[in-house]
Design a protein around this motif. Structure first.
Motif, PDB file in Angstrom:
ATOM      1  N   ARG A  27       0.960  -1.203  -0.118  1.00  0.00           N
ATOM      2  CA  ARG A  27       0.135  -0.041  -0.083  1.00  0.00           C
ATOM      3  C   ARG A  27       0.931   1.281   0.246  1.00  0.00           C
ATOM      4  NH1 ARG A  27      -5.302   1.147   1.774  1.00  0.00           N
ATOM      5  NH2 ARG A  27      -5.439  -1.111   2.519  1.00  0.00           N
ATOM      6  N   PRO A  28       0.688   2.306  -1.112  1.00  0.00           N
ATOM      7  CA  PRO A  28       1.505   3.336  -1.020  1.00  0.00           C
ATOM      8  C   PRO A  28       1.100   4.410  -0.079  1.00  0.00           C
ATOM      9  CG  PRO A  28      -0.111   3.525  -2.521  1.00  0.00           C
ATOM     10  CD  PRO A  28      -0.281   2.174  -1.879  1.00  0.00           C
ATOM     11  N   PRO A  29       2.193   5.477   0.396  1.00  0.00           N
ATOM     12  CA  PRO A  29       1.815   6.512   1.118  1.00  0.00           C
ATOM     13  C   PRO A  29       0.467   7.149   0.885  1.00  0.00           C
ATOM     14  CG  PRO A  29       4.051   6.561   0.719  1.00  0.00           C
ATOM     15  CD  PRO A  29       3.289   5.387  -0.187  1.00  0.00           C
ATOM     16  N   HIS A  30      -0.258   7.724   1.808  1.00  0.00           N
ATOM     17  CA  HIS A  30      -1.448   8.406   1.431  1.00  0.00           C
ATOM     18  C   HIS A  30      -0.906   9.816   0.716  1.00  0.00           C
ATOM     19  CE1 HIS A  30      -5.441  10.760   1.649  1.00  0.00           C
ATOM     20  NE2 HIS A  30      -4.829  11.561   2.281  1.00  0.00           N
ATOM     21  N   ARG A  31      -1.749  10.172  -0.211  1.00  0.00           N
ATOM     22  CA  ARG A  31      -1.612  11.494  -0.863  1.00  0.00           C
ATOM     23  C   ARG A  31      -2.572  12.265  -0.719  1.00  0.00           C
ATOM     24  NH1 ARG A  31       2.323  11.619  -5.958  1.00  0.00           N
ATOM     25  NH2 ARG A  31       1.365  13.797  -5.933  1.00  0.00           N
ATOM     26  N   ASN A  32      -2.524  13.717  -0.469  1.00  0.00           N
ATOM     27  CA  ASN A  32      -3.707  14.391  -0.263  1.00  0.00           C
ATOM     28  C   ASN A  32      -4.501  14.765  -1.523  1.00  0.00           C
ATOM     29  OD1 ASN A  32      -3.097  14.810   2.508  1.00  0.00           O
ATOM     30  ND2 ASN A  32      -1.551  16.647   2.188  1.00  0.00           N
ATOM     31  N   ASP A  33      -5.771  14.904  -1.469  1.00  0.00           N
ATOM     32  CA  ASP A  33      -6.375  15.282  -2.729  1.00  0.00           C
ATOM     33  C   ASP A  33      -6.250  16.765  -2.927  1.00  0.00           C
ATOM     34  OD1 ASP A  33      -7.803  12.864  -2.844  1.00  0.00           O
ATOM     35  OD2 ASP A  33      -9.677  13.337  -1.511  1.00  0.00           O
ATOM     36  N   PRO A  34      -6.267  16.975  -4.424  1.00  0.00           N
ATOM     37  CA  PRO A  34      -5.952  18.436  -4.609  1.00  0.00           C
ATOM     38  C   PRO A  34      -7.399  19.127  -4.602  1.00  0.00           C
ATOM     39  CG  PRO A  34      -6.242  16.803  -6.672  1.00  0.00           C
ATOM     40  CD  PRO A  34      -6.281  16.044  -5.529  1.00  0.00           C
ATOM     41  N   PRO A  35      -7.513  20.308  -4.534  1.00  0.00           N
ATOM     42  CA  PRO A  35      -8.715  20.866  -4.230  1.00  0.00           C
ATOM     43  C   PRO A  35      -9.689  20.878  -5.572  1.00  0.00           C
ATOM     44  CG  PRO A  35      -7.069  22.715  -4.775  1.00  0.00           C
ATOM     45  CD  PRO A  35      -6.618  21.356  -4.681  1.00  0.00           C
ATOM     46  N   GLY A  36     -10.952  20.531  -5.315  1.00  0.00           N
ATOM     47  CA  GLY A  36     -11.744  20.227  -6.256  1.00  0.00           C
ATOM     48  C   GLY A  36     -13.398  19.669  -5.975  1.00  0.00           C
ATOM     49  N   ALA A  37     -14.126  19.945  -6.925  1.00  0.00           N
ATOM     50  CA  ALA A  37     -15.421  19.331  -6.620  1.00  0.00           C
ATOM     51  C   ALA A  37     -15.582  18.213  -7.351  1.00  0.00           C
ATOM     52  CB  ALA A  37     -16.633  20.582  -6.695  1.00  0.00           C
ATOM     53  N   TRP A  38     -15.160  17.049  -6.794  1.00  0.00           N
ATOM     54  CA  TRP A  38     -15.374  15.727  -7.607  1.00  0.00           C
ATOM     55  C   TRP A  38     -15.867  14.860  -6.555  1.00  0.00           C
ATOM     56  CZ3 TRP A  38      -9.958  17.450  -7.736  1.00  0.00           C
ATOM     57  CH2 TRP A  38      -9.461  18.326  -8.540  1.00  0.00           C
ATOM     58  N   ILE A  39     -16.611  14.039  -7.258  1.00  0.00           N
ATOM     59  CA  ILE A  39     -16.969  12.779  -6.461  1.00  0.00           C
ATOM     60  C   ILE A  39     -16.635  11.525  -7.341  1.00  0.00           C
ATOM     61  CG2 ILE A  39     -18.314  13.907  -4.777  1.00  0.00           C
ATOM     62  CD1 ILE A  39     -20.688  12.463  -6.833  1.00  0.00           C
ATOM     63  N   MET A  40     -16.612  10.369  -6.638  1.00  0.00           N
ATOM     64  CA  MET A  40     -16.412   9.112  -7.177  1.00  0.00           C
ATOM     65  C   MET A  40     -17.785   8.144  -7.128  1.00  0.00           C
ATOM     66  SD  MET A  40     -13.405   6.052  -7.732  1.00  0.00           S
ATOM     67  CE  MET A  40     -13.994   5.145  -6.227  1.00  0.00           C
ATOM     68  N   ARG A  41     -18.153   7.524  -8.083  1.00  0.00           N
ATOM     69  CA  ARG A  41     -19.460   6.722  -7.820  1.00  0.00           C
ATOM     70  C   ARG A  41     -19.535   5.259  -8.450  1.00  0.00           C
ATOM     71  NH1 ARG A  41     -23.827   6.088 -11.562  1.00  0.00           N
ATOM     72  NH2 ARG A  41     -23.361   7.198 -13.575  1.00  0.00           N
ATOM     73  N   LYS A  42     -19.821   4.435  -7.688  1.00  0.00           N
ATOM     74  CA  LYS A  42     -19.644   2.984  -8.009  1.00  0.00           C
ATOM     75  C   LYS A  42     -21.137   2.855  -9.301  1.00  0.00           C
ATOM     76  CE  LYS A  42     -19.092  -1.792  -6.855  1.00  0.00           C
ATOM     77  NZ  LYS A  42     -19.127  -2.690  -6.130  1.00  0.00           N
ATOM     78  N   VAL A  43     -20.779   2.168 -10.263  1.00  0.00           N
ATOM     79  CA  VAL A  43     -21.769   2.067 -11.390  1.00  0.00           C
ATOM     80  C   VAL A  43     -21.977   0.342 -11.538  1.00  0.00           C
ATOM     81  CG1 VAL A  43     -22.657   2.279 -13.757  1.00  0.00           C
ATOM     82  CG2 VAL A  43     -20.953   3.866 -12.573  1.00  0.00           C
ATOM     83  N   ASP A  44     -23.014  -0.072 -10.734  1.00  0.00           N
ATOM     84  CA  ASP A  44     -23.233  -1.505 -10.755  1.00  0.00           C
ATOM     85  C   ASP A  44     -23.814  -1.920 -11.965  1.00  0.00           C
ATOM     86  OD1 ASP A  44     -22.181  -2.187  -8.157  1.00  0.00           O
ATOM     87  OD2 ASP A  44     -23.774  -1.349  -7.034  1.00  0.00           O
ATOM     88  N   ALA A  45     -23.947  -2.944 -12.556  1.00  0.00           N
ATOM     89  CA  ALA A  45     -24.343  -3.294 -13.733  1.00  0.00           C
ATOM     90  C   ALA A  45     -24.486  -2.249 -14.540  1.00  0.00           C
ATOM     91  CB  ALA A  45     -25.881  -3.985 -13.393  1.00  0.00           C
ATOM     92  N   ALA A  46     -23.257  -1.578 -15.347  1.00  0.00           N
ATOM     93  CA  ALA A  46     -23.017  -0.402 -15.816  1.00  0.00           C
ATOM     94  C   ALA A  46     -23.818  -0.831 -17.277  1.00  0.00           C
ATOM     95  CB  ALA A  46     -21.681  -0.140 -16.107  1.00  0.00           C
ATOM     96  N   PRO A  47     -24.769   0.306 -17.632  1.00  0.00           N
ATOM     97  CA  PRO A  47     -25.397   0.032 -18.815  1.00  0.00           C
ATOM     98  C   PRO A  47     -24.265   0.145 -20.150  1.00  0.00           C
ATOM     99  CG  PRO A  47     -26.757   1.743 -17.449  1.00  0.00           C
ATOM    100  CD  PRO A  47     -25.453   1.302 -16.768  1.00  0.00           C
ATOM    101  N   LEU A  48     -24.700  -0.585 -21.117  1.00  0.00           N
ATOM    102  CA  LEU A  48     -23.710  -0.691 -22.077  1.00  0.00           C
ATOM    103  C   LEU A  48     -23.491   0.656 -22.871  1.00  0.00           C
ATOM    104  CD1 LEU A  48     -24.383  -4.337 -23.435  1.00  0.00           C
ATOM    105  CD2 LEU A  48     -22.526  -3.322 -21.711  1.00  0.00           C
TER     106      LEU A  48
END
Length: 197
Positions: A27-48
């Motif tokens: 596991r690598p060292p933690h890196r701080n997030d840059p400033p920004g309004a992003w989110i990550m979302r999981k996409v279950d059964a992604a539509p093709l």
């Protein structure tokens, strides 16, 4: 087959890339997030259709073509398989980044696809997405995380992965039919890679 030293011809209608494989075994060292309004979302059964659109918007400029050539059945068999996880980077309510993780091999996680759309390159969005990718990749019983990139990709890709603690371990040459010649991708894609017919 090992290519000899010197130049090797590539047939007209083909493309050739040098592929770099990189890995980390801790596991690598933690890196701080840059400033920004992003989110990550999981996409279950992604539509093709959704997957194909985001894959194209993120990867066309870098000649991502393998998934674009698949039938719906072939694509669904991969992205809906147990052990495959698909995520989107969301900016302003719109999906603008793609992360695909493969946990199908015990003790390993492959970052199969990783990237953001052109307008987000250089904004810190890719760092944010990589931070989330590594958190997820190392969240279980994983001893190795790996990724590959190639000379068609963004020129900073290898350096970005190395800054993220990946270490190069293998290099290959990939030769394929040029996806711009059969209509898989636009002829205007990847102007940094010449078309030779």
């Amino acid at each position: 087959m090992i290519l000899p030293d010197g130049y090797s011809d590539i047939p007209a209608g083909k493309i050739a890339a040098i592929v770099a494989h990189l890995e980390m075994t801790a596991r690598p060292p933690h890196r701080n997030d840059p400033p920004g309004a992003w989110i990550m979302r999981k996409v279950d059964a992604a539509p093709l259709d959704w997957y194909r659109d985001l894959y194209r918007r993120v990867g066309e400029e870098w000649l991502w073509f393998s998934r674009a050539r698949m039938t719906d059945a072939e694509l669904a068999a991969i992205i809906h398989a147990p052990g495959i996880e698909i995520y989107a980077l969301v900016v302003g309510g719109r999906d603008e980044g793609l992360l695909e993780l493969d946990f199908r091999h015990p003790g390993q996680c492959e970052l199969v696809y990783f990237g953001v759309t052109a307008g987000l390159i250089g904004t810190g969005a890719a760092r944010f997405l990589m931070n989330r990718a590594l958190e997820r990749a190392w969240s279980g019983d994983v001893r190795r995380v790996w990724v590959h990139t190639c000379t068609f990709d963004h020129p900073s890709a290898v350096a970005f992965y190395q800054r993220s603690s990946f270490i190069p371990f293998r290099r290959q040459i990939e030769v394929a039919d040029d996806p711009r010649l059969d209509g898989t991708l636009s002829r205007d894609a990847a102007k940094h890679v010449p078309i030779i017919e």
